[in-house]
Write a protein that holds these residues in place. Structure first.
Motif, PDB file in Angstrom:
ATOM      1  N   THR A  64      -9.652   8.330  -6.349  1.00  8.82           N
ATOM      2  CA  THR A  64      -9.055   7.653  -5.204  1.00  8.82           C
ATOM      3  C   THR A  64     -10.047   6.647  -4.635  1.00  8.82           C
ATOM      4  N   ASN A  65      -9.675   5.373  -4.646  1.00  8.78           N
ATOM      5  CA  ASN A  65     -10.560   4.319  -4.167  1.00  8.78           C
ATOM      6  C   ASN A  65      -9.965   3.516  -3.017  1.00  8.78           C
ATOM      7  N   SER A  66      -8.699   3.755  -2.688  1.00  8.17           N
ATOM      8  CA  SER A  66      -8.048   3.082  -1.568  1.00  8.17           C
ATOM      9  C   SER A  66      -7.253   4.120  -0.792  1.00  8.17           C
ATOM     10  N   TRP A  67      -7.364   4.080   0.537  1.00  4.46           N
ATOM     11  CA  TRP A  67      -6.654   5.075   1.343  1.00  4.46           C
ATOM     12  C   TRP A  67      -6.510   4.578   2.769  1.00  4.46           C
ATOM     13  N   LEU A  68      -5.623   5.232   3.505  1.00  7.99           N
ATOM     14  CA  LEU A  68      -5.410   4.965   4.915  1.00  7.99           C
ATOM     15  C   LEU A  68      -5.917   6.151   5.721  1.00  7.99           C
ATOM     16  N   GLY A  69      -6.589   5.866   6.855  1.00  3.21           N
ATOM     17  CA  GLY A  69      -7.029   6.920   7.757  1.00  3.21           C
ATOM     18  C   GLY A  69      -8.121   7.783   7.168  1.00  3.21           C
ATOM     19  N   GLY A  70      -8.437   8.841   7.935  1.00  4.94           N
ATOM     20  CA  GLY A  70      -9.434   9.797   7.455  1.00  4.94           C
ATOM     21  C   GLY A  70     -10.846   9.310   7.623  1.00  4.94           C
ATOM     22  N   PHE A  82     -11.366   4.152  12.584  1.00 12.07           N
ATOM     23  CA  PHE A  82     -11.236   3.748  11.182  1.00 12.07           C
ATOM     24  C   PHE A  82      -9.756   3.759  10.790  1.00 12.07           C
ATOM     25  N   LEU A  83      -9.302   2.661  10.157  1.00 11.96           N
ATOM     26  CA  LEU A  83      -7.893   2.533   9.783  1.00 11.96           C
ATOM     27  C   LEU A  83      -7.654   2.643   8.278  1.00 11.96           C
ATOM     28  N   ALA A  84      -8.484   1.966   7.481  1.00 13.07           N
ATOM     29  CA  ALA A  84      -8.197   1.918   6.040  1.00 13.07           C
ATOM     30  C   ALA A  84      -9.418   1.439   5.277  1.00 13.07           C
ATOM     31  N   LEU A 113       0.860  -1.170   0.000  1.00 15.50           N
ATOM     32  CA  LEU A 113       0.000   0.000   0.000  1.00 15.50           C
ATOM     33  C   LEU A 113       0.903   1.229   0.000  1.00 15.50           C
ATOM     34  N   VAL A 114       1.175   1.757  -1.185  1.00 22.23           N
ATOM     35  CA  VAL A 114       2.161   2.816  -1.367  1.00 22.23           C
ATOM     36  C   VAL A 114       1.464   4.173  -1.326  1.00 22.23           C
ATOM     37  N   PRO A 115       1.739   4.995  -0.306  1.00 20.75           N
ATOM     38  CA  PRO A 115       1.099   6.312  -0.246  1.00 20.75           C
ATOM     39  C   PRO A 115       1.438   7.159  -1.472  1.00 20.75           C
ATOM     40  N   GLN A 116       0.444   7.825  -1.993  1.00 21.95           N
ATOM     41  CA  GLN A 116       0.643   8.687  -3.163  1.00 21.95           C
ATOM     42  C   GLN A 116       1.293  10.000  -2.724  1.00 21.95           C
ATOM     43  N   ILE A 117       2.420  10.315  -3.280  1.00 21.95           N
ATOM     44  CA  ILE A 117       3.125  11.573  -2.992  1.00 21.95           C
ATOM     45  C   ILE A 117       3.697  12.084  -4.309  1.00 21.95           C
ATOM     46  N   PRO A 177      -4.303   8.811   0.345  1.00 20.84           N
ATOM     47  CA  PRO A 177      -4.554   7.856  -0.742  1.00 20.84           C
ATOM     48  C   PRO A 177      -3.334   6.976  -0.996  1.00 20.84           C
ATOM     49  N   VAL A 178      -3.602   5.723  -1.346  1.00 21.05           N
ATOM     50  CA  VAL A 178      -2.521   4.772  -1.590  1.00 21.05           C
ATOM     51  C   VAL A 178      -2.727   4.081  -2.934  1.00 21.05           C
ATOM     52  N   ASP A 179      -1.611   3.683  -3.534  1.00 23.19           N
ATOM     53  CA  ASP A 179      -1.625   2.825  -4.718  1.00 23.19           C
ATOM     54  C   ASP A 179      -1.443   1.380  -4.269  1.00 23.19           C
ATOM     55  N   LEU A 180      -2.185   0.462  -4.886  1.00 20.83           N
ATOM     56  CA  LEU A 180      -2.051  -0.962  -4.590  1.00 20.83           C
ATOM     57  C   LEU A 180      -1.059  -1.559  -5.582  1.00 20.83           C
ATOM     58  N   VAL A 181       0.143  -1.851  -5.104  1.00 19.94           N
ATOM     59  CA  VAL A 181       1.235  -2.296  -5.967  1.00 19.94           C
ATOM     60  C   VAL A 181       1.486  -3.779  -5.721  1.00 19.94           C
ATOM     61  N   ALA A 182       1.262  -4.605  -6.751  1.00 18.20           N
ATOM     62  CA  ALA A 182       1.505  -6.046  -6.653  1.00 18.20           C
ATOM     63  C   ALA A 182       3.004  -6.320  -6.746  1.00 18.20           C
ATOM     64  N   ILE A 183       3.478  -7.228  -5.891  1.00 21.81           N
ATOM     65  CA  ILE A 183       4.889  -7.570  -5.840  1.00 21.81           C
ATOM     66  C   ILE A 183       5.040  -9.057  -6.134  1.00 21.81           C
ATOM     67  N   GLY A 184       5.737  -9.377  -7.230  1.00 19.79           N
ATOM     68  CA  GLY A 184       6.064 -10.750  -7.571  1.00 19.79           C
ATOM     69  C   GLY A 184       7.466 -11.106  -7.123  1.00 19.79           C
ATOM     70  N   PRO A 185       7.878 -12.360  -7.353  1.00 19.28           N
ATOM     71  CA  PRO A 185       9.206 -12.788  -6.879  1.00 19.28           C
ATOM     72  C   PRO A 185      10.360 -12.028  -7.504  1.00 19.28           C
ATOM     73  N   ASP A 186      10.176 -11.503  -8.708  1.00 20.98           N
ATOM     74  CA  ASP A 186      11.264 -10.800  -9.384  1.00 20.98           C
ATOM     75  C   ASP A 186      11.072  -9.288  -9.410  1.00 20.98           C
ATOM     76  N   ASP A 187      10.068  -8.798  -8.688  1.00 20.71           N
ATOM     77  CA  ASP A 187       9.782  -7.359  -8.699  1.00 20.71           C
ATOM     78  C   ASP A 187      10.528  -6.647  -7.578  1.00 20.71           C
ATOM     79  N   ALA A 188      10.875  -5.409  -7.830  1.00 26.82           N
ATOM     80  CA  ALA A 188      11.498  -4.585  -6.794  1.00 26.82           C
ATOM     81  C   ALA A 188      10.453  -4.214  -5.748  1.00 26.82           C
TER      82      ALA A 188
END
Length: 517
Positions: free
Chosen positions: A143-149, A169-171, A131-135, A252-263
């Motif tokens: 915005t459809n995913s976020w933390l707090g607020g 409320f957390l997320a 869950l990568v915060p948008q900056i 707001p956060v981005d949902l970033v999928a992480i695979g075995p070879d992803d940074a």
């Protein structure tokens, strides 16, 4: 097409092939009746009953010699065994038995099912989510995913409670944006998951909202001393607590999928490092990056300054036996600090007066910071002589807006307050902050976001006492975060897990929340 679908198609093809083989073998070896030749029909008058003799005449035996048979068939004559040899001949060997195909077919099916299960298990273990915060943040409408607020609850829904108390409320996470392979394909892929926690303990409530509505503000402020509120720099406690914005910022956060070879965008670095580095260096809040951006931040700044002016040494109180030279220096320092206090109090009074009758303008903030920068104060600092090792007293003179680690009057605490207020204003609208302020804080916030990143569907980042990776899935892990103003335990992580069987049917009533160590 993923590996699981490919395995399913292979299984179907192999099954059809073996069924065809079984049918062909049965067809080729089925018993076949020999039809008799059809007779020509007779007329009714031609039918006669044969006249049979009273006693059948014996028919002569006709024997064809082997030599004659050989001439007819043009083959060598066969040697006929005698009766004695015929009696001892072994029985003719039957045709080779047909090996049944069912066991082979079951073996292939079993192997394909094992491969499919293995592929499914590998996919579930390898695909995780960050869950990568948008900056900076993007368009709030998208915005459809976020933390707090504020959560987006369906129209008419009451604020969720736990033990008859309004929950924190957390997320909120958009299920449609979740990777298909997250949690091994289990869990909902429509609507949203909203996470709530009890205000004092780790009881959780997760709602699957199929039709989220408009944002709903929490019915309370985060003022429980035993709760989860924990902004950066210890702002939630002590004499700085009244200056904190007592809410979780809506980030707001981005949902970033992480695979075995992803940074992995997540960092293991210490979140306190950037703040400690700033504290240990010299900086000046007369820099436009640190200017107040509204009346709230301006009045908080002067209120803090007014409280810290009491720390200025404005009276000379020499110790017994002090030398005249030391007494003179102490008297001079006290006089400078008295003047500094008087001038600062004049500026503080002007700010309070303007805040109630004038609109805020950045120009007013610049004028106030310039006036404070022009005021100097002094402090006696004890140092060690590098040659003799003896302690000596050094008098340092600083602008009222300058911070030094060995002369921390009020500046760094003001910066901590500004950090907190700026992030809330920025989350509401980045244009609330000036370009210099954003240029200073956004990289810092981005650094903190990497070090305090939330995640889903992974192995817990830290050890938790009770976790079975074969039967459980991590629904959400939230680290303690000064950026998000939350604290769990002693700077620990909150880990929310669910049984995979419950996740498969969308039952979120049996969650477990633990704190990692």
């Amino acid at each position: 097409m993923n590996q699981l679908q490919s395995a399913a198609l292979t299984l179907a093809g192999v099954t059809l092939a073996f069924l065809a083989i079984v049918f062909a073998i049965w067809w080729s070896r089925r018993p076949r009746p020999v039809p008799s030749a059809p007779r020509a029909p007779r007329a009714l008058g031609d039918i006669r009953l044969p006249k049979l003799p009273r006693k059948a005449a014996p028919e002569p035996d006709v024997e064809i010699s082997p030599s004659r048979l050989a001439r007819i068939s043009r083959k060598a004559p066969l040697e006929m065994p005698d009766e004695a040899e015929a009696e001892h001949d072994p029985a003719p060997e039957p045709d080779a038995a047909i090996e049944p195909v069912e066991p082979a077919l079951e073996s292939v099916i079993s192997k394909i099912e094992e491969d499919a299960h293995r592929i499914e298990k590998v996919d579930a273990a390898e695909v995780t989510l960050r869950l990568v915060p948008q900056i900076p943040p993007r368009d709030a409408i998208s915005t459809n995913s976020w933390l707090g607020g504020r959560p987006r609850l369906p129209a008419g829904m009451e604020w969720p409670k736990i033990d008859d108390q309004p929950a924190d409320f957390l997320a909120q996470i958009d299920c449609a944006a979740l990777p298909q392979d997250l949690w091994g394909g289990l869990g909902p892929r429509d609507g949203a998951l909203a996470f709530f926690i009890h205000r004092r303990n780790y009881d959780m409530r997760v709602l699957h909202l199929r039709d989220p509505g408009m944002p709903v503000a929490p019915p309370f402020t985060l003022n429980d001393p035993e709760g989860w509120f924990g902004p950066l720099g210890g702002l939630g406690h002590g004499d700085l607590a009244p200056f904190a914005v007592r809410a979780f910022p809506e980030w707001p956060v981005d949902l970033v999928a992480i695979g075995p070879d992803d940074a992995d965008p997540r960092s293991e670095a210490d979140p306190d490092e950037p703040g400690n580095a700033l504290y240990n260096r010299v900086y000046d809040i007369a820099d436009p990056a640190f200017h107040p951006f509204d009346w709230g931040s301006m009045t908080a700044m002067v209120a803090l300054l007014e409280a810290r002016l009491d720390s200025l040494v404005t009276e000379a109180v020499p110790p017994p036996g002090a030398e005249a030279e030391d007494i003179a220096e102490m008297t001079a320092r006290a006089a400078i600090n008295r003047e500094a206090r008087a001038r600062a109090e004049e500026i503080i009074a002007i700010v309070h007066d303007s805040a109630v009758r004038d609109p805020f303008s950045p120009g007013d903030a610049t004028a106030v910071m310039a006036g404070l920068h022009a005021i100097h104060w002094v402090k006696a600092v004890a140092t060690l002589d590098p040659e003799t090792g003896e302690e000596r007293i050094e008098t340092i003179t600083l602008p009222l807006t300058t911070h030094r680690a060995d002369a921390n009057l009020w500046v760094h605490d003001y910066q901590t307050i500004l950090f907190d207020r700026a992030k809330h204003a920025w989350c509401a609208n980045p244009d609330n902050l000036s370009a210099p302020t954003r240029a200073f804080y956004e990289p810092w916030w981005r650094d903190l976001a990497e070090r305090e990143m939330a995640a889903m569907g992974h192995e817990p980042f830290r050890h938790i006492l009770d976790y079975d990776d074969e039967h459980e899935a991590v629904l959400l892990e939230l680290p303690t975060s000064g950026l998000m103003s939350r604290r769990f335990g002693d700077s620990d992580n909150l880990v929310v897990t669910i049984d995979k069987a419950d996740l498969a049917i969308g039952d979120f009533s049996k969650l477990r929340a633990q704190v990692s160590h």
